[in-house]
Motif scaffolding. Structure first.
Motif, PDB file in Angstrom:
ATOM      1  N   ARG A  11       1.023  -1.315   0.012  1.00  0.00           N
ATOM      2  CA  ARG A  11       0.192   0.020   0.066  1.00  0.00           C
ATOM      3  C   ARG A  11       0.932   1.291  -0.061  1.00  0.00           C
ATOM      4  O   ARG A  11       0.257   2.459  -0.087  1.00  0.00           O
ATOM      5  CB  ARG A  11      -1.030   0.097   1.100  1.00  0.00           C
ATOM      6  CG  ARG A  11      -1.680  -1.239   1.360  1.00  0.00           C
ATOM      7  CD  ARG A  11      -2.752  -1.356   2.317  1.00  0.00           C
ATOM      8  NE  ARG A  11      -3.978  -0.702   1.954  1.00  0.00           N
ATOM      9  CZ  ARG A  11      -4.783  -0.124   2.839  1.00  0.00           C
ATOM     10  NH1 ARG A  11      -4.664  -0.300   4.022  1.00  0.00           N
ATOM     11  NH2 ARG A  11      -6.008   0.292   2.304  1.00  0.00           N
ATOM     12  N   LEU A  12       2.304   1.083   0.287  1.00  0.00           N
ATOM     13  CA  LEU A  12       2.998   2.143   0.176  1.00  0.00           C
ATOM     14  C   LEU A  12       3.462   2.843  -1.227  1.00  0.00           C
ATOM     15  O   LEU A  12       3.504   2.361  -2.185  1.00  0.00           O
ATOM     16  CB  LEU A  12       4.409   1.940   0.872  1.00  0.00           C
ATOM     17  CG  LEU A  12       4.433   1.363   2.325  1.00  0.00           C
ATOM     18  CD1 LEU A  12       5.789   1.003   2.808  1.00  0.00           C
ATOM     19  CD2 LEU A  12       3.893   2.817   3.132  1.00  0.00           C
ATOM     20  N   SER A  13       3.451   4.213  -1.234  1.00  0.00           N
ATOM     21  CA  SER A  13       3.765   4.879  -2.211  1.00  0.00           C
ATOM     22  C   SER A  13       5.514   4.567  -2.579  1.00  0.00           C
ATOM     23  O   SER A  13       6.182   4.043  -1.645  1.00  0.00           O
ATOM     24  CB  SER A  13       3.659   6.291  -2.282  1.00  0.00           C
ATOM     25  OG  SER A  13       4.543   6.951  -1.425  1.00  0.00           O
ATOM     26  N   PHE A  14       5.925   4.941  -3.874  1.00  0.00           N
ATOM     27  CA  PHE A  14       7.348   4.851  -3.988  1.00  0.00           C
ATOM     28  C   PHE A  14       8.161   5.580  -3.129  1.00  0.00           C
ATOM     29  O   PHE A  14       9.079   5.044  -2.399  1.00  0.00           O
ATOM     30  CB  PHE A  14       7.572   5.146  -5.470  1.00  0.00           C
ATOM     31  CG  PHE A  14       9.124   5.186  -5.806  1.00  0.00           C
ATOM     32  CD1 PHE A  14       9.649   3.903  -6.195  1.00  0.00           C
ATOM     33  CD2 PHE A  14       9.951   6.117  -5.871  1.00  0.00           C
ATOM     34  CE1 PHE A  14      10.961   3.653  -6.153  1.00  0.00           C
ATOM     35  CE2 PHE A  14      11.257   6.020  -5.934  1.00  0.00           C
ATOM     36  CZ  PHE A  14      11.769   4.719  -6.174  1.00  0.00           C
ATOM     37  N   GLU A  15       7.777   6.832  -2.781  1.00  0.00           N
ATOM     38  CA  GLU A  15       8.294   7.769  -1.956  1.00  0.00           C
ATOM     39  C   GLU A  15       8.309   7.079  -0.309  1.00  0.00           C
ATOM     40  O   GLU A  15       9.359   7.096   0.194  1.00  0.00           O
ATOM     41  CB  GLU A  15       7.772   9.036  -2.074  1.00  0.00           C
ATOM     42  CG  GLU A  15       8.100   9.944  -3.207  1.00  0.00           C
ATOM     43  CD  GLU A  15       7.160   9.270  -4.569  1.00  0.00           C
ATOM     44  OE1 GLU A  15       7.276   9.553  -5.603  1.00  0.00           O
ATOM     45  OE2 GLU A  15       6.224   8.738  -4.313  1.00  0.00           O
ATOM     46  N   ARG A  16       7.217   6.783   0.138  1.00  0.00           N
ATOM     47  CA  ARG A  16       7.216   6.238   1.417  1.00  0.00           C
ATOM     48  C   ARG A  16       8.291   4.896   1.580  1.00  0.00           C
ATOM     49  O   ARG A  16       8.704   4.604   2.305  1.00  0.00           O
ATOM     50  CB  ARG A  16       5.891   5.953   1.848  1.00  0.00           C
ATOM     51  CG  ARG A  16       4.978   7.154   2.044  1.00  0.00           C
ATOM     52  CD  ARG A  16       5.405   7.582   3.391  1.00  0.00           C
ATOM     53  NE  ARG A  16       5.383   6.869   4.456  1.00  0.00           N
ATOM     54  CZ  ARG A  16       4.522   6.335   5.414  1.00  0.00           C
ATOM     55  NH1 ARG A  16       3.155   6.570   5.042  1.00  0.00           N
ATOM     56  NH2 ARG A  16       4.876   5.393   6.316  1.00  0.00           N
ATOM     57  N   ARG A  51       8.901  -3.830  -3.711  1.00  0.00           N
ATOM     58  CA  ARG A  51       7.834  -2.928  -3.934  1.00  0.00           C
ATOM     59  C   ARG A  51       8.215  -1.574  -4.893  1.00  0.00           C
ATOM     60  O   ARG A  51       7.668  -1.194  -5.740  1.00  0.00           O
ATOM     61  CB  ARG A  51       7.221  -2.288  -2.667  1.00  0.00           C
ATOM     62  CG  ARG A  51       6.338  -1.083  -2.847  1.00  0.00           C
ATOM     63  CD  ARG A  51       5.071  -1.605  -3.399  1.00  0.00           C
ATOM     64  NE  ARG A  51       3.956  -0.522  -3.488  1.00  0.00           N
ATOM     65  CZ  ARG A  51       2.754  -0.529  -4.139  1.00  0.00           C
ATOM     66  NH1 ARG A  51       2.781  -1.399  -5.213  1.00  0.00           N
ATOM     67  NH2 ARG A  51       2.042   0.613  -4.027  1.00  0.00           N
ATOM     68  N   CYS A  52       9.478  -1.305  -4.417  1.00  0.00           N
ATOM     69  CA  CYS A  52       9.920   0.081  -5.161  1.00  0.00           C
ATOM     70  C   CYS A  52      10.130  -0.611  -6.707  1.00  0.00           C
ATOM     71  O   CYS A  52       9.992   0.292  -7.638  1.00  0.00           O
ATOM     72  CB  CYS A  52      11.301   0.339  -4.510  1.00  0.00           C
ATOM     73  SG  CYS A  52      11.027   1.413  -3.192  1.00  0.00           S
ATOM     74  N   LEU A  55       6.936  -0.789  -8.532  1.00  0.00           N
ATOM     75  CA  LEU A  55       6.548   0.685  -9.074  1.00  0.00           C
ATOM     76  C   LEU A  55       7.385   1.021 -10.024  1.00  0.00           C
ATOM     77  O   LEU A  55       6.662   1.908 -11.055  1.00  0.00           O
ATOM     78  CB  LEU A  55       6.574   1.478  -7.800  1.00  0.00           C
ATOM     79  CG  LEU A  55       5.506   1.006  -6.695  1.00  0.00           C
ATOM     80  CD1 LEU A  55       5.580   1.912  -5.376  1.00  0.00           C
ATOM     81  CD2 LEU A  55       4.066   1.254  -6.972  1.00  0.00           C
TER      82      LEU A  55
END
Length: 83
Positions: A11-16, A51-52, A55
């Motif tokens: 659920r995390l954005s790339f930045e987070r 995750r990164c 994305l």
């Protein structure tokens, strides 16, 4: 940043995700984390890295779609200059 290992990585954005990953790397490099916690945060770091990567692949696919025509040929746009 306060590390929150309870937040679902998906659920995390790339930045987070990258921010949390950098925090984990910093903590592990300091060498002051107990062994069990090191293993736990290393595992989370691996999930964050995946995750990164996911994305980034999605973003790349979107850019490719924007910059190619229906035949897969370049649509006359300039290459993305990432520095």
């Amino acid at each position: 940043m306060v590390e929150n290992t309870h937040v679902d990585v998906k659920r995390l954005s790339f930045e987070r995700a990258i921010e949390e990953l950098e925090t984990i790397v910093r903590r592990l490099e300091e060498g002051k984390v107990p062994l069990e916690e090191s293993v736990t945060i290393y595992e989370r770091g691996e999930a964050l890295k995946r995750r990164c990567e996911e994305l980034l692949r999605q973003a790349e696919a979107r850019v490719d779609k924007i910059t190619t025509d229906s035949a897969g040929q370049p649509a006359g746009t300039e290459p993305l200059d990432v520095q």
